[in-house]
Design an enzyme around this catalytic site. Structure first.
Site, PDB file in Angstrom:
ATOM      1  CB  VAL A  44      -0.971  -0.005   1.203  1.00  0.00           C
ATOM      2  CG1 VAL A  44      -1.733   1.320   1.280  1.00  0.00           C
ATOM      3  CG2 VAL A  44      -1.955  -1.164   1.093  1.00  0.00           C
ATOM      4  CB  CYS A  45       3.800   2.256   2.034  1.00  0.00           C
ATOM      5  SG  CYS A  45       3.071   2.204   3.685  1.00  0.00           S
ATOM      6  CB  THR A  46       4.836   0.423  -3.016  1.00  0.00           C
ATOM      7  OG1 THR A  46       5.763  -0.237  -2.143  1.00  0.00           O
ATOM      8  CG2 THR A  46       5.443   0.544  -4.399  1.00  0.00           C
ATOM      9  CD  GLU A  48      -0.545   5.153   1.507  1.00  0.00           C
ATOM     10  OE1 GLU A  48      -1.675   5.145   2.009  1.00  0.00           O
ATOM     11  OE2 GLU A  48       0.507   5.078   2.182  1.00  0.00           O
ATOM     12  CG  LEU A  49       6.065   6.472  -0.557  1.00  0.00           C
ATOM     13  CD1 LEU A  49       7.091   5.384  -0.254  1.00  0.00           C
ATOM     14  CD2 LEU A  49       6.527   7.796  -0.004  1.00  0.00           C
TER      15      LEU A  49
END
Length: 219
Positions: A44-46, A48-49
């Site tokens: 998920v963070c990938t 988002e960034l």
């Protein structure tokens, strides 16, 4: 220390993918968004960034700098950037803070004081609360705080919408209603009398005695 809206955003020094910074100096006279992540190389963070990289110019048009933080070393962030480009098509040019000693996560009340002093060996679940967004104004005060669960990707268009509202209402004695978008009608605050409202805004509609709407003021 519990952080609230209108508190001064804690200052700190840190290493980033763009070199060392002192946070308040890095913000300068503008606005900033600090958004945090519990671990590198998480799905998920990938996304988002990469999403933030795609919106960087939209933030810049509003005078807003963006900076990410993940509970991992800077060297790991640099390796992660390749995956982010593969997954989203965007290069991360904005700085990513390395927080391998958890100092910034603790300073911003995203991890408890007893969380230890190293990111080594910690899982994303251990850092699940490092999923916050802080919007910070030129006065270095926190204007907005949002915290998301790890399984829910953040809506950064909503952050842009909120910044539009915050910047508008900082200049004029108005508020914005639910689901407001740029260019739509706004609410006149209670501090403005009816006579003053006519002087300021030209005209308004009284929906309820305490709810008056008018056209969005120009910048």
């Amino acid at each position: 220390m519990s952080l609230r809206i209108n508190d001064i955003a804690p200052d700190f020094t840190a290493d980033t993918t763009r070199g060392p910074i002192r946070f308040h100096d890095w913000i300068g006279d503008g606005w900033a968004v600090l958004f945090s992540h519990p671990k590198n190389f998480t799905p998920v963070c990938t996304t988002e960034l990469g999403a933030m990289a795609g919106l960087e110019q939209d933030f810049a048009k509003r005078g807003v700098k963006i900076i990410g933080i993940s509970v991992d070393p800077v060297e790991s962030h640099s390796k992660w950037k390749g995956d982010i480009k593969t997954a989203t098509g965007f290069d991360v040019e904005y700085p990513l803070i390395g927080d391998k000693d958890l100092k910034v996560a603790k300073l911003y009340d995203m991890l408890p004081a007893g969380a230890g002093e190293s990111s080594e060996g910690r899982t994303p679940a251990d850092n699940a609360t490092v999923r916050s967004v802080f919007v910070i104004g030129p006065d270095k005060k926190i204007k907005l705080i949002l915290t998301y669960p790890m399984t829910t990707g953040r809506n950064f268009n909503e952050i842009l919408r909120a910044i539009d509202s915050i910047q508008l209402t900082a200049k004029h004695q108005v508020a914005t209603p639910a689901n407001w978008q740029q260019g739509e009608d706004v609410i006149i605050t209670a501090a403005v009398s009816n006579d003053d409202a006519i002087t300021r805004f030209g005209s308004f509609d009284t929906v309820l005695p305490y709810l008056r709407k008018t056209k969005q003021p120009s910048a």
